[in-house]
Design a protein around this motif. Structure first.
Motif, PDB file in Angstrom:
ATOM      1  N   LEU A   1       0.835  -1.191   0.000  1.00 51.15           N
ATOM      2  CA  LEU A   1       0.000   0.000   0.000  1.00 51.15           C
ATOM      3  C   LEU A   1       0.877   1.250   0.000  1.00 51.15           C
ATOM      4  O   LEU A   1       1.875   1.310   0.722  1.00 51.15           O
ATOM      5  CB  LEU A   1      -0.892   0.026   1.246  1.00 51.15           C
ATOM      6  N   VAL A   2       0.490   2.244  -0.787  1.00 49.45           N
ATOM      7  CA  VAL A   2       1.175   3.541  -0.787  1.00 49.45           C
ATOM      8  C   VAL A   2       0.125   4.628  -0.555  1.00 49.45           C
ATOM      9  O   VAL A   2      -0.908   4.654  -1.234  1.00 49.45           O
ATOM     10  CB  VAL A   2       1.908   3.808  -2.113  1.00 49.45           C
ATOM     11  N   PHE A   3       0.392   5.510   0.396  1.00 49.55           N
ATOM     12  CA  PHE A   3      -0.550   6.576   0.753  1.00 49.55           C
ATOM     13  C   PHE A   3       0.049   7.928   0.387  1.00 49.55           C
ATOM     14  O   PHE A   3       1.163   8.258   0.804  1.00 49.55           O
ATOM     15  CB  PHE A   3      -0.877   6.512   2.243  1.00 49.55           C
ATOM     16  N   LEU A   4      -0.720   8.697  -0.391  1.00 49.46           N
ATOM     17  CA  LEU A   4      -0.230   9.962  -0.927  1.00 49.46           C
ATOM     18  C   LEU A   4      -0.609  11.143  -0.032  1.00 49.46           C
ATOM     19  O   LEU A   4      -1.762  11.266   0.398  1.00 49.46           O
ATOM     20  CB  LEU A   4      -0.814  10.204  -2.321  1.00 49.46           C
ATOM     21  N   CYS A   5       0.354  12.015   0.205  1.00 48.07           N
ATOM     22  CA  CYS A   5       0.126  13.266   0.930  1.00 48.07           C
ATOM     23  C   CYS A   5       0.549  14.402   0.008  1.00 48.07           C
ATOM     24  O   CYS A   5       1.739  14.550  -0.298  1.00 48.07           O
ATOM     25  CB  CYS A   5       0.938  13.298   2.222  1.00 48.07           C
ATOM     26  N   HIS A   6      -0.409  15.182  -0.462  1.00 49.78           N
ATOM     27  CA  HIS A   6      -0.130  16.204  -1.468  1.00 49.78           C
ATOM     28  C   HIS A   6       0.395  17.493  -0.832  1.00 49.78           C
ATOM     29  O   HIS A   6       0.385  17.661   0.391  1.00 49.78           O
ATOM     30  CB  HIS A   6      -1.377  16.485  -2.311  1.00 49.78           C
ATOM     31  N   GLY A   7       0.826  18.412  -1.673  1.00 49.64           N
ATOM     32  CA  GLY A   7       1.358  19.674  -1.204  1.00 49.64           C
ATOM     33  C   GLY A   7       0.294  20.713  -0.941  1.00 49.64           C
ATOM     34  O   GLY A   7      -0.908  20.481  -1.177  1.00 49.64           O
ATOM     35  N   TYR A   8       0.719  21.889  -0.473  1.00 51.00           N
ATOM     36  CA  TYR A   8      -0.222  22.957  -0.175  1.00 51.00           C
ATOM     37  C   TYR A   8      -0.897  23.458  -1.454  1.00 51.00           C
ATOM     38  O   TYR A   8      -0.253  23.631  -2.490  1.00 51.00           O
ATOM     39  CB  TYR A   8       0.490  24.136   0.503  1.00 51.00           C
ATOM     40  N   ALA A   9      -2.228  23.695  -1.357  1.00 48.34           N
ATOM     41  CA  ALA A   9      -3.043  24.193  -2.467  1.00 48.34           C
ATOM     42  C   ALA A   9      -3.082  23.229  -3.648  1.00 48.34           C
ATOM     43  O   ALA A   9      -3.472  23.602  -4.740  1.00 48.34           O
ATOM     44  CB  ALA A   9      -2.569  25.572  -2.929  1.00 48.34           C
ATOM     45  N   MET A  10      -2.678  21.984  -3.416  1.00 46.70           N
ATOM     46  CA  MET A  10      -2.761  20.940  -4.436  1.00 46.70           C
ATOM     47  C   MET A  10      -3.868  19.971  -4.031  1.00 46.70           C
ATOM     48  O   MET A  10      -4.629  20.222  -3.096  1.00 46.70           O
ATOM     49  CB  MET A  10      -1.421  20.229  -4.571  1.00 46.70           C
ATOM     50  N   GLU A  11      -3.981  18.857  -4.727  1.00 50.40           N
ATOM     51  CA  GLU A  11      -4.931  17.801  -4.393  1.00 50.40           C
ATOM     52  C   GLU A  11      -4.439  16.513  -5.035  1.00 50.40           C
ATOM     53  O   GLU A  11      -3.377  16.502  -5.662  1.00 50.40           O
ATOM     54  CB  GLU A  11      -6.346  18.182  -4.840  1.00 50.40           C
ATOM     55  N   CYS A  12      -5.176  15.430  -4.846  1.00 45.18           N
ATOM     56  CA  CYS A  12      -4.661  14.129  -5.278  1.00 45.18           C
ATOM     57  C   CYS A  12      -5.104  13.703  -6.676  1.00 45.18           C
ATOM     58  O   CYS A  12      -4.299  13.189  -7.446  1.00 45.18           O
ATOM     59  CB  CYS A  12      -5.080  13.052  -4.276  1.00 45.18           C
ATOM     60  N   SER A  13      -6.377  13.894  -7.005  1.00 48.66           N
ATOM     61  CA  SER A  13      -6.924  13.242  -8.196  1.00 48.66           C
ATOM     62  C   SER A  13      -6.349  13.780  -9.499  1.00 48.66           C
ATOM     63  O   SER A  13      -6.322  13.065 -10.503  1.00 48.66           O
ATOM     64  CB  SER A  13      -8.449  13.366  -8.225  1.00 48.66           C
ATOM     65  N   ILE A  14      -5.887  15.045  -9.502  1.00 47.53           N
ATOM     66  CA  ILE A  14      -5.314  15.624 -10.716  1.00 47.53           C
ATOM     67  C   ILE A  14      -3.806  15.828 -10.572  1.00 47.53           C
ATOM     68  O   ILE A  14      -3.021  15.316 -11.363  1.00 47.53           O
ATOM     69  CB  ILE A  14      -5.999  16.964 -11.055  1.00 47.53           C
ATOM     70  N   SER A  15      -3.394  16.559  -9.529  1.00 47.75           N
ATOM     71  CA  SER A  15      -1.975  16.909  -9.402  1.00 47.75           C
ATOM     72  C   SER A  15      -1.103  15.693  -9.102  1.00 47.75           C
ATOM     73  O   SER A  15       0.087  15.695  -9.406  1.00 47.75           O
ATOM     74  CB  SER A  15      -1.783  17.984  -8.331  1.00 47.75           C
TER      75      SER A  15
END
Length: 282
Positions: free
Chosen positions: A38-52
């Motif tokens: 399993l890999v869990f994503l933590c995105h950056g500020y003012a970003m998001e997961c589904s696109i960036s």
């Protein structure tokens, strides 16, 4: 739900957090094989997961991993005032709650668990690790926000004062406590990054108490290693990330296979000793 493109299944789901927020989650899964880990994503500020972070999720799923992401409060499709972080602790709580719920599903309990954070998401990863050090099998930190070098934001307009304060306090806290990092980790950082400081990634590598730690600095590359570089550079970064994950996942798999054997051997030894030295003879 994407029914499967290029061997990948993509799904989206809104969940209700314990704080009463509606949070957006997504996942990329290998279509026809059991995930390696399993890999869990933590995105950056003012970003998001589904696109960036879509390319990250897709590439890792193609490499055989089940990849899960969540949009923080005030980010992407999650509820909350856009771009506002009233409490970094609450943000970490939300990630911990969702990621743990995924890990504890029956089909996932025996799988290795990795965190992957980009920029501010790297700070989220380190705080998740600090909260439960033995829980995570490793982390990939992409240009992590261990210290702010200049403007860490990619958004329109200035950050709200409370948000800027929370981000600053967290970065100072992480920089002060780098020695507490004990899990296996890979740091990848562009040598010419002017957003987060590559020298602090080197300090993390040198200071962390982890026995298994790897630092890769890419001369001439900037901050957005997984999306803002020429294709050849992005391919290089992902090749390093997948190789690192594969190496640790193989080790974890061997370890999990050895555990039942070890328990079986202990039981066999116990029964043999019991026959040799019956309780009545002691």
């Amino acid at each position: 739900m994407d029914p499967g493109v290029d061997g990948i299944i993509y799904k989206e789901e809104f969940i209700n957090s314990s704080r009463g927020l509606t949070l957006f989650t997504c996942r990329w899964l290998p279509e026809k094989k059991e995930p390696k880990a399993l890999v869990f994503l933590c995105h950056g500020y003012a970003m998001e997961c589904s696109i960036s972070m879509r390319d990250t999720g897709t590439r890792l799923a193609k490499a055989g991993y089940a990849v899960h992401g969540i949009d923080y409060e005030g980010h992407g499709k999650s509820s909350g005032l856009q771009g506002y972080i009233p409490s970094f602790k609450n943000l970490v709580d939300d990630c911990s709650e969702h990621f743990t719920s995924v890990c504890e599903r029956s089909e996932n309990k025996k799988k290795a668990r990795y965190l992957l954070g980009e920029s501010m998401g790297g700070a989220v990863v380190l705080l998740l690790h600090r909260r439960e050090p033995p829980y995570w099998n490793g982390a990939v930190l992409v240009a992590p926000m261990c210290k702010i070098r200049s403007n860490p934001y990619c958004y329109k307009g200035r950050p709200r004062l409370k948000t800027a304060h929370e981000v600053l306090m967290v970065s100072l806290d992480i920089e002060k406590n780098l020695s507490q990092v004990s899990l296996p980790f890979l740091v990848v950082h562009g040598g010419d990054d002017i957003v987060t400081d590559p020298s602090v990634s080197r300090l993390l590598y040198e200071t962390a108490s982890s026995e298994d730690k790897t630092l890769k600095l890419y001369p001439g590359m900037w901050h957005a290693l997984t999306s803002g570089e020429p294709p050849a550079n992005i391919d290089l970064v992902f090749a390093d990330i997948v190789a690192w994950l594969d190496g640790r996942t193989a080790t974890e798999g061997s370890r999990s296979e050895m555990e039942p054997k070890s328990k079986h051997d202990e039981q066999q030894l116990f029964h043999a000793q019991a026959k040799q030295f019956p309780i009545g003879s002691l």
